[in-house]
Design a protein around this motif. Structure first.
Motif, PDB file in Angstrom:
ATOM      1  N   LEU A   1      11.998  10.799   1.338  1.00  0.00           N
ATOM      2  CA  LEU A   1      12.262  12.033   1.651  1.00  0.00           C
ATOM      3  C   LEU A   1      13.042  12.907   0.183  1.00  0.00           C
ATOM      4  CD1 LEU A   1      14.055  11.105   5.372  1.00  0.00           C
ATOM      5  CD2 LEU A   1      11.417  12.024   5.263  1.00  0.00           C
ATOM      6  N   ASP A   2      12.564  14.347   0.634  1.00  0.00           N
ATOM      7  CA  ASP A   2      13.328  14.626  -0.851  1.00  0.00           C
ATOM      8  C   ASP A   2      14.618  15.288  -0.203  1.00  0.00           C
ATOM      9  OD1 ASP A   2      12.880  16.856   1.102  1.00  0.00           O
ATOM     10  OD2 ASP A   2      11.089  17.462  -0.305  1.00  0.00           O
ATOM     11  N   SER A   3      15.608  15.967  -0.646  1.00  0.00           N
ATOM     12  CA  SER A   3      17.179  16.680  -0.156  1.00  0.00           C
ATOM     13  C   SER A   3      16.824  17.092   0.632  1.00  0.00           C
ATOM     14  CB  SER A   3      17.429  17.229  -1.483  1.00  0.00           C
ATOM     15  OG  SER A   3      16.750  18.263  -1.601  1.00  0.00           O
ATOM     16  N   ASN A   4      15.337  17.947   0.755  1.00  0.00           N
ATOM     17  CA  ASN A   4      15.563  18.111   2.218  1.00  0.00           C
ATOM     18  C   ASN A   4      15.323  17.679   3.776  1.00  0.00           C
ATOM     19  OD1 ASN A   4      16.954  21.673   1.230  1.00  0.00           O
ATOM     20  ND2 ASN A   4      14.176  21.521  -0.397  1.00  0.00           N
ATOM     21  N   GLY A   5      15.254  16.476   3.367  1.00  0.00           N
ATOM     22  CA  GLY A   5      14.795  15.223   4.313  1.00  0.00           C
ATOM     23  C   GLY A   5      13.417  16.026   4.568  1.00  0.00           C
ATOM     24  N   SER A   6      12.292  16.169   3.900  1.00  0.00           N
ATOM     25  CA  SER A   6      11.001  16.390   4.298  1.00  0.00           C
ATOM     26  C   SER A   6      10.110  14.898   3.948  1.00  0.00           C
ATOM     27  CB  SER A   6      10.738  17.492   3.757  1.00  0.00           C
ATOM     28  OG  SER A   6      10.803  18.558   4.150  1.00  0.00           O
ATOM     29  N   PRO A   7       9.180  15.166   4.371  1.00  0.00           N
ATOM     30  CA  PRO A   7       8.021  14.035   2.984  1.00  0.00           C
ATOM     31  C   PRO A   7       7.740  14.235   1.918  1.00  0.00           C
ATOM     32  CG  PRO A   7       7.651  13.928   5.231  1.00  0.00           C
ATOM     33  CD  PRO A   7       8.407  15.242   5.387  1.00  0.00           C
ATOM     34  N   THR A   8       8.046  13.049   0.819  1.00  0.00           N
ATOM     35  CA  THR A   8       7.527  13.879  -0.812  1.00  0.00           C
ATOM     36  C   THR A   8       6.890  12.438  -1.258  1.00  0.00           C
ATOM     37  OG1 THR A   8       8.582  14.175  -2.729  1.00  0.00           O
ATOM     38  CG2 THR A   8       9.817  12.685  -2.094  1.00  0.00           C
ATOM     39  N   PRO A   9       5.933  13.046  -1.969  1.00  0.00           N
ATOM     40  CA  PRO A   9       5.195  12.440  -2.249  1.00  0.00           C
ATOM     41  C   PRO A   9       5.464  10.670  -3.337  1.00  0.00           C
ATOM     42  CG  PRO A   9       4.620  14.182  -3.401  1.00  0.00           C
ATOM     43  CD  PRO A   9       5.433  14.820  -2.761  1.00  0.00           C
ATOM     44  N   VAL A  10       5.468   9.981  -3.444  1.00  0.00           N
ATOM     45  CA  VAL A  10       5.829   9.084  -4.477  1.00  0.00           C
ATOM     46  C   VAL A  10       4.290   8.409  -4.963  1.00  0.00           C
ATOM     47  CG1 VAL A  10       7.068   7.466  -2.094  1.00  0.00           C
ATOM     48  CG2 VAL A  10       4.420   7.352  -1.548  1.00  0.00           C
TER      49      VAL A  10
ATOM     50  N   GLY B   1       0.973  -1.440   0.326  1.00  0.00           N
ATOM     51  CA  GLY B   1      -0.270  -0.035   0.394  1.00  0.00           C
ATOM     52  C   GLY B   1       0.778   1.252  -0.178  1.00  0.00           C
ATOM     53  N   THR B   2       0.244   2.606  -0.241  1.00  0.00           N
ATOM     54  CA  THR B   2       0.924   3.368  -0.242  1.00  0.00           C
ATOM     55  C   THR B   2       0.282   4.805   0.435  1.00  0.00           C
ATOM     56  OG1 THR B   2       0.092   3.675  -2.819  1.00  0.00           O
ATOM     57  CG2 THR B   2       1.900   3.152  -2.599  1.00  0.00           C
ATOM     58  N   GLY B   3       0.746   5.969   0.489  1.00  0.00           N
ATOM     59  CA  GLY B   3       0.301   6.743   1.207  1.00  0.00           C
ATOM     60  C   GLY B   3       0.345   8.026   0.418  1.00  0.00           C
ATOM     61  N   HIS B   4       0.154   9.570   0.753  1.00  0.00           N
ATOM     62  CA  HIS B   4       1.121  10.259   0.680  1.00  0.00           C
ATOM     63  C   HIS B   4       2.393  10.493   0.011  1.00  0.00           C
ATOM     64  CE1 HIS B   4       1.369  14.323  -1.264  1.00  0.00           C
ATOM     65  NE2 HIS B   4       2.476  14.855  -0.166  1.00  0.00           N
ATOM     66  N   SER B   5       3.122  10.169   0.949  1.00  0.00           N
ATOM     67  CA  SER B   5       4.800  10.304   1.360  1.00  0.00           C
ATOM     68  C   SER B   5       5.308   8.737   1.754  1.00  0.00           C
ATOM     69  CB  SER B   5       5.088  11.209   2.253  1.00  0.00           C
ATOM     70  OG  SER B   5       5.124  11.294   3.209  1.00  0.00           O
ATOM     71  N   SER B   6       3.997   7.986   2.006  1.00  0.00           N
ATOM     72  CA  SER B   6       3.518   6.537   2.658  1.00  0.00           C
ATOM     73  C   SER B   6       4.544   5.340   1.873  1.00  0.00           C
ATOM     74  CB  SER B   6       3.248   6.416   4.493  1.00  0.00           C
ATOM     75  OG  SER B   6       2.124   6.555   3.683  1.00  0.00           O
ATOM     76  N   MET B   7       4.913   4.117   2.414  1.00  0.00           N
ATOM     77  CA  MET B   7       4.393   3.289   1.493  1.00  0.00           C
ATOM     78  C   MET B   7       4.511   1.271   2.950  1.00  0.00           C
ATOM     79  SD  MET B   7       7.881   3.702  -0.670  1.00  0.00           S
ATOM     80  CE  MET B   7       8.144   4.999  -0.011  1.00  0.00           C
ATOM     81  N   LYS B   8       3.626   0.647   2.625  1.00  0.00           N
ATOM     82  CA  LYS B   8       3.086   0.503   3.346  1.00  0.00           C
ATOM     83  C   LYS B   8       3.846  -1.172   3.140  1.00  0.00           C
ATOM     84  CE  LYS B   8       0.238  -0.487   6.550  1.00  0.00           C
ATOM     85  NZ  LYS B   8      -1.249  -0.924   7.139  1.00  0.00           N
TER      86      LYS B   8
END
Length: 130
Positions: A115-124, A80-87
């Motif tokens: 994470l993006d290059s700034n260490g923030s969650p990013t879409p998958v 499963g996937t969310g905005h920036s997460s993967m189960k």
């Protein structure tokens, strides 16, 4: 060319050496978790093509002990996937290298965050439709 609709997957093999075991000669639970997290990291990194971190481990079940000298195969699948997460579900199977006897010994779920290059969650990307 045909597209596969199989879930993203990673497979790893590890050998249980004496330094991976406790006083009973069985695999340390922490070592099993480390290998499972490694498999989850690899499949999530491949799917996201980004840096990923572990956000959570869930419902890890130690079913049967794994002895010194056994092989373990880890299969990690994104389910499963969310905005920036993967189960990620991970199954660890122990194998006696002399007899070929195989048994699922440990299962668990992990949530990985891209994470993006700034260490923030990013879409998958979402998983392909079945």
């Amino acid at each position: 060319m045909t597209m596969s609709t199989a879930l993203p997957e990673a497979r790893l093999l590890e050998m249980v050496f004496p330094d991976h075991t406790n006083h009973l000669g069985t695999l340390f639970g922490g070592q099993a978790l480390a290998w499972m997290d490694k498999a989850a990291f690899i499949v999530a990194s491949r799917h996201a093509r980004r840096t990923v971190v572990t956000a959570r481990s869930e419902e890890v079940n130690f079913r049967v002990p794994v002895g010194k000298g056994q092989l373990v195969e880890l299969v990690a699948r994104i389910v499963g996937t969310g905005h920036s997460s993967m189960k990620v579900e991970v199954e660890m199977t122990a194998e006696d290298p002399l007899t070929g006897d195989r048994r699922v010994c440990t299962t668990g779920r992990f949530v990985m965050i891209a994470l993006d290059s700034n260490g923030s969650p990013t879409p998958v990307a979402a998983l392909p439709a079945a």
